[in-house]
Enzyme design. Structure first.
Site, PDB file in Angstrom:
ATOM      1  NE  ARG A 176      -0.323   0.366   4.904  1.00 36.46           N
ATOM      2  CZ  ARG A 176       0.581   1.397   5.430  1.00 36.46           C
ATOM      3  NH1 ARG A 176       0.811   2.305   4.767  1.00 36.46           N
ATOM      4  NH2 ARG A 176       0.989   1.043   6.626  1.00 36.46           N
ATOM      5  CB  THR A 188      -0.589   3.004  10.191  1.00 33.26           C
ATOM      6  OG1 THR A 188      -1.459   3.613  11.051  1.00 33.26           O
ATOM      7  CG2 THR A 188      -1.095   2.156   9.555  1.00 33.26           C
ATOM      8  CG  PHE A 189      -1.469   0.209  16.432  1.00 34.17           C
ATOM      9  CD1 PHE A 189      -0.698  -0.906  16.671  1.00 34.17           C
ATOM     10  CD2 PHE A 189      -2.622   0.481  16.761  1.00 34.17           C
ATOM     11  CE1 PHE A 189      -1.315  -1.786  17.606  1.00 34.17           C
ATOM     12  CE2 PHE A 189      -3.246  -0.315  17.816  1.00 34.17           C
ATOM     13  CZ  PHE A 189      -2.474  -1.406  17.932  1.00 34.17           C
ATOM     14  CB  ILE A 245      -6.522   7.057   3.700  1.00 34.31           C
ATOM     15  CG1 ILE A 245      -7.660   7.183   4.368  1.00 34.31           C
ATOM     16  CG2 ILE A 245      -6.746   6.457   2.238  1.00 34.31           C
ATOM     17  CD1 ILE A 245      -8.587   8.349   3.775  1.00 34.31           C
ATOM     18  N   GLY A 246      -4.362   4.511   3.417  1.00 40.36           N
ATOM     19  CA  GLY A 246      -3.309   3.840   2.475  1.00 40.36           C
ATOM     20  C   GLY A 246      -3.740   2.593   1.707  1.00 40.36           C
ATOM     21  N   GLY A 293      -7.101   0.373   2.176  1.00 42.62           N
ATOM     22  CA  GLY A 293      -8.120   1.233   2.585  1.00 42.62           C
ATOM     23  C   GLY A 293      -7.902   2.097   3.536  1.00 42.62           C
ATOM     24  CB  ALA A 331      -6.875   2.167   9.987  1.00 46.61           C
ATOM     25  CB  CYS A 364       1.141   8.217   8.666  1.00 47.64           C
ATOM     26  SG  CYS A 364      -0.376   7.432   8.778  1.00 47.64           S
TER      27      CYS A 364
END
Length: 224
Positions: free
Chosen positions: A81, A86-87, A148-149, A160, A162, A178
């Site tokens: 992606r 991110t988590f 968003i990724g 998508g 999170a 990010c």
């Protein structure tokens, strides 16, 4: 936008490991790319066990950084992606749209903007004033509420968004979310001062998605 409304199937996967959700995404992508298969556009909704994921820019995350994060009790995945680290974890609503953009608009930039607008619209339904910034995602002030990724190949989308609902925010303390220095993270619960579960957020997210993408939803899977 195509004539008429595209149909999108909603699948609720519940609490699922990141690796398992990735395999399900890949199955739906394969169905889209198989000319002999009739595959509906799909929204996969889930929560993950604690996991850190990174995008295609992997240079800042050498093996020793991966080991450090795993020692905290989280899994770690390198993905295709966009975006940096991110988590994902319990209390975070993850939505993976596996869509053929040919049913909507063949523009990745448009698609990412529509995802952002969907989350902004959903936040407004909770009375939260959210916005975009030069950095991808959705923000409340200087705090990101939704990451968003995405990946898009042959106009089929994966990965998508999170959305932090009642996530344990301390997991973010171990990273620079990010890769954006000097900004924080927030959640629906933190902004509203009460507990907002993923179950409470789902209907508003789906309503906003339907409005923003001008589509009809069908459901498969429990929302209880």
């Amino acid at each position: 936008m195509s004539v008429g409304k595209a149909a999108v199937k909603v699948l609720h996967l519940g609490r699922i490991s990141y690796g398992s959700a990735l395999k399900i995404q890949q199955l739906h992508i394969k169905q889209h790319l198989d000319s002999s298969s009739i595959s509906p556009n799909t929204l996969l909704l889930c929560e993950h066990e604690p996991v850190y994921t990174i995008g295609i820019r992997q240079a800042p995350y050498p093996p020793e950084e991966e080991r450090r994060l795993k020692e905290l009790g989280a899994d770690f995945f390198r993905t295709n992606r966009g975006g940096l680290i991110t988590f994902h974890g319990p209390g975070q609503l993850v939505c993976y749209p596996v869509l053929n953009l040919g049913c909507f608009k063949k523009s990745v930039r448009w698609y990412v903007c529509e995802l952002e607008r969907t989350v902004i619209k959903m936040c407004s339904k909770f009375g939260i004033n959210a916005s975009t910034s030069p950095d991808t995602g959705v923000w409340v002030g200087n705090n990101k509420i939704c990451a968003i990724g995405i990946h898009c190949g042959r106009y089929i989308t994966s990965h998508g968004l999170a959305l932090n609902c009642n996530t344990d925010m301390s997991w973010f303390d171990n990273i620079v979310p990010c890769g954006i220095v000097g900004k924080g993270v927030t959640s629906l619960s933190r902004e509203l001062g009460r507990d907002i579960s993923t179950e409470e957020a789902i209907p508003k997210l789906l309503e906003a998605f339907t409005e923003q993408f001008n589509c009809t939803l069908t459901y498969n899977g429990s929302f209880s």
